[in-house]
Design an enzyme around this catalytic site. Structure first.
Site, mmCIF file in Angstrom:
data_model
loop_
_atom_site.group_PDB
_atom_site.id
_atom_site.type_symbol
_atom_site.label_atom_id
_atom_site.label_comp_id
_atom_site.label_asym_id
_atom_site.label_seq_id
_atom_site.Cartn_x
_atom_site.Cartn_y
_atom_site.Cartn_z
ATOM 1 N N ARG A 5 34.582 49.762 52.372
ATOM 2 C CA ARG A 5 34.419 48.951 51.169
ATOM 3 C C ARG A 5 33.939 49.837 50.028
ATOM 4 O O ARG A 5 33.293 50.844 50.248
ATOM 5 C CB ARG A 5 33.355 47.886 51.395
ATOM 6 C CG ARG A 5 33.721 46.888 52.434
ATOM 7 C CD ARG A 5 32.686 45.829 52.423
ATOM 8 N NE ARG A 5 32.759 44.958 53.541
ATOM 9 C CZ ARG A 5 31.684 44.421 54.104
ATOM 10 N NH1 ARG A 5 30.506 44.705 53.631
ATOM 11 N NH2 ARG A 5 31.817 43.587 55.107
ATOM 12 N N THR A 6 34.215 49.387 48.814
ATOM 13 C CA THR A 6 33.728 50.126 47.660
ATOM 14 C C THR A 6 32.226 49.985 47.562
ATOM 15 O O THR A 6 31.704 48.877 47.588
ATOM 16 C CB THR A 6 34.327 49.544 46.372
ATOM 17 O OG1 THR A 6 35.732 49.430 46.536
ATOM 18 C CG2 THR A 6 34.038 50.427 45.198
ATOM 19 N N THR A 7 31.522 51.093 47.456
ATOM 20 C CA THR A 7 30.082 51.007 47.233
ATOM 21 C C THR A 7 29.675 51.611 45.908
ATOM 22 O O THR A 7 28.613 51.309 45.387
ATOM 23 C CB THR A 7 29.301 51.729 48.342
ATOM 24 O OG1 THR A 7 29.830 53.046 48.477
ATOM 25 C CG2 THR A 7 29.421 51.006 49.659
ATOM 26 N N ASN A 114 34.306 43.771 48.255
ATOM 27 C CA ASN A 114 35.088 44.988 48.037
ATOM 28 C C ASN A 114 35.742 44.936 46.665
ATOM 29 O O ASN A 114 36.957 44.794 46.561
ATOM 30 C CB ASN A 114 36.155 45.080 49.137
ATOM 31 C CG ASN A 114 36.877 46.398 49.115
ATOM 32 O OD1 ASN A 114 36.416 47.363 48.514
ATOM 33 N ND2 ASN A 114 38.026 46.458 49.776
ATOM 34 N N PRO A 115 34.924 45.047 45.612
ATOM 35 C CA PRO A 115 35.467 44.768 44.280
ATOM 36 C C PRO A 115 36.323 45.890 43.718
ATOM 37 O O PRO A 115 36.237 47.039 44.147
ATOM 38 C CB PRO A 115 34.199 44.633 43.434
ATOM 39 C CG PRO A 115 33.219 45.526 44.113
ATOM 40 C CD PRO A 115 33.517 45.445 45.570
#
Lengths: 239, 269
Positions: A5-7, A114-115
């Site tokens: 996921r995007t962090t 997960n934007p």
């Protein structure tokens, strides 16, 4: 297999600013691509022209912006060629519809934790209301439709200037001057910004996105408040 | 002395441990940890939970966009009001963003909290109300909408809509009905309620003036015009103290004849 996921954003663009003027809407962004504190590329355009009708720009993660633009271009093309009505009428995707669609996309991605790590600016001409349209969508899906928009650092540095000088009967030249002034301030004070910028405008006749050009900062650091760091009362209070 | 069966002693990470440097006696840094934190680092070392231990960057799906909403029920009217400021952190995103959403001509939903969740909640409610209308050939009544809102919020019990709602309208008997909610759908019909960032400033005031608590004079039914003036005063006070409340108040008065909206300016600071 675990899912990633995007962090955090890795390769980023900084502020996008925009305003509505008498007869259209204009947005601006610089063309610097940052990789943390490294200036990775000086000539990456972040403003896009979709089907000559809608302007799209975003700050934040550049790869996510590329994904969004690819999806949006496909959607706009589909709308004009593939949709049920397109064989009967000349249908083009309205800017406001795209703005709502992006909102749904951004909301769904954030709900999956997960934007798309972007603040997107959508601008265009609203044919139904016969007015310019300017709106933003952020990475959570928060939407705003305003006469003045600024993402990222622009919200702190450029917005006060825009709010001070904006009138709803600005001419195109005045609008451009105001945006360029704000971009100059951002260049001076945002350490992830550059003086090489891109301007884009949309009127009822269509959209134009300019080639990147350099702002004149030849008398660069000679502004009075930068020569004399005035902490005293007759100065500007200093740094 | 050196037993060959023993594993060799590993060199300690600290310099000056087995250092045969004779100047170590005079070297003030001998035996200290050499890292970027410097000489004083070993003395009174405070762990801020970041540099010493592994930590994870977190994306938060929520943002607090601020604002305050108020709803008051009268004998034959309901007043629902909210400020129009949208903020994020210390930034003001908009000075003219409505927090009130008309659901039917008899009821209005006011929501503060995370704007994206509020918008999603409104879309979901609108769709459900439309379906109800298609299926039952009539508009939902105010108590029915109140229940549906509670259910919709609980549906997302394990990933809530970060929306703090007040719901006001006219019930089937023509009386004002106001309901207050929490983020996961617990609700109650109340005569007066407030929610959002300025809730704590407004509720005590309204408890005294509208619900007539802790007063010795006689309670009387207030006219809707009086209630609107009280609401304006409440928002002025709230705007003084709460940084997220300000700019403008949107006041809606719901009666059996319809909905009337007025705007009242507040300080923009």
């Amino acid at each position: 297999m675990s899912k990633q996921r995007t962090t955090q954003p890795i390769t980023t663009g900084t502020s996008v600013i925009g305003l509505v003027y008498d007869g259209g809407v204009m947005i601006a962004a610089d063309t610097l691509l940052s990789y943390g504190s490294m200036a990775k590329s000086f000539n990456t355009p972040r403003l896009y022209n979709i089907e000559d009708r809608i302007l799209l720009g975003a700050s934040g993660e550049y790869s996510d912006l590329q994904e969004i633009v690819a999806k949006v271009k496909a959607l706009a093309l589909q709308e004009t060629t593939n949709s049920m009505e397109s064989i009967y009428v000349d249908r083009k995707l309205p800017a406001k519809s795209l703005w709502n669609y992006l909102r749904a996309v951004m909301y769904q991605k954030r709900s999956k934790m997960n934007p798309y790590w972007n603040d997107v600016v959508v601008a265009g001409w609203d044919d139904q209301a016969d007015k310019p349209f300017l709106g933003t969508v952020d990475k959570l899906g928060t939407t705003l439709q305003e006469n003045l928009v600024a993402t990222g650092f622009g919200g702190y540095l450029a917005m006060p200037l825009l709010r001070e000088k904006w009138r709803n009967d600005l001419s195109e030249g005045e609008a451009r001057a105001l945006l360029e002034d704000a971009m100059k301030v951002l260049f001076y004070r945002d350490c992830r910004a550059s003086a090489r910028i891109q301007l884009a405008k949309c009127t009822s006749d269509g959209c134009i996105v300019s080639e990147p050009y350099e702002l004149d900062h030849s008398n660069g650091w000679n502004a009075p408040s930068m020569i004399r760091a005035a902490g005293d009362l007759d100065g500007d209070g200093g740094w | 002395m050196y037993d060959s069966a023993m594993p060799p002693r590993s060199k300690p990470l600290r310099s000056g441990g087995f250092n045969k440097n004779t100047s170590s006696i005079f070297d003030p840094l001998a035996g200290q940890i050499h890292n970027s934190e410097g000489y004083g680092a070993t003395l009174g070392k405070i762990d801020h939970g970041v540099t010493e231990n592994p930590y994870e960057r977190r994306f938060s799906p929520y943002d607090f966009n601020g604002g305050t909403c108020v709803a008051i029920a009268g004998s034959d009217y309901a007043v629902i009001a909210a400020d129009t400021r949208l903020s994020s952190g210390y930034e003001i995103l908009s000075r003219d963003m409505s927090k009130l959403h008309t659901l039917t001509d008899k009821c209005i939903l006011g929501s503060a909290g995370c704007k994206t969740d509020v918008d999603q909640l409104r879309s979901v409610l609108d769709i459900k109300m439309k379906m109800y209308h298609h299926n039952h050939r009539k508009t939902m009544t105010t108590p029915a909408v109140a229940q549906m809102l509670g259910n919709t919020l609980y549906y997302k019990r394990f990933f809530p809509y970060y929306a703090f709602n007040v719901f006001g309208g006219i019930d089937e008997e023509g009386k004002g009905a106001v309901y207050s909610y929490d983020a996961i759908g617990s609700f109650e019909r109340t005569p007066v309620t407030a929610t959002g960032s300025g809730q704590a400033y407004i509720i005590p005031l309204l408890d005294n003036v509208i619900a007539h608590r802790n007063r010795l004079d006689e309670k009387r039914d207030l006219l809707k015009e009086e209630v609107v003036e009280i609401v304006k005063d409440a928002f002025i006070s709230c705007g003084e103290r709460d940084i997220y409340t300000g700019d403008k108040v949107e006041i809606a008065v719901i009666t059996k004849d319809g909905i009337e909206k007025t705007y009242f300016d507040l300080k923009a600071d």
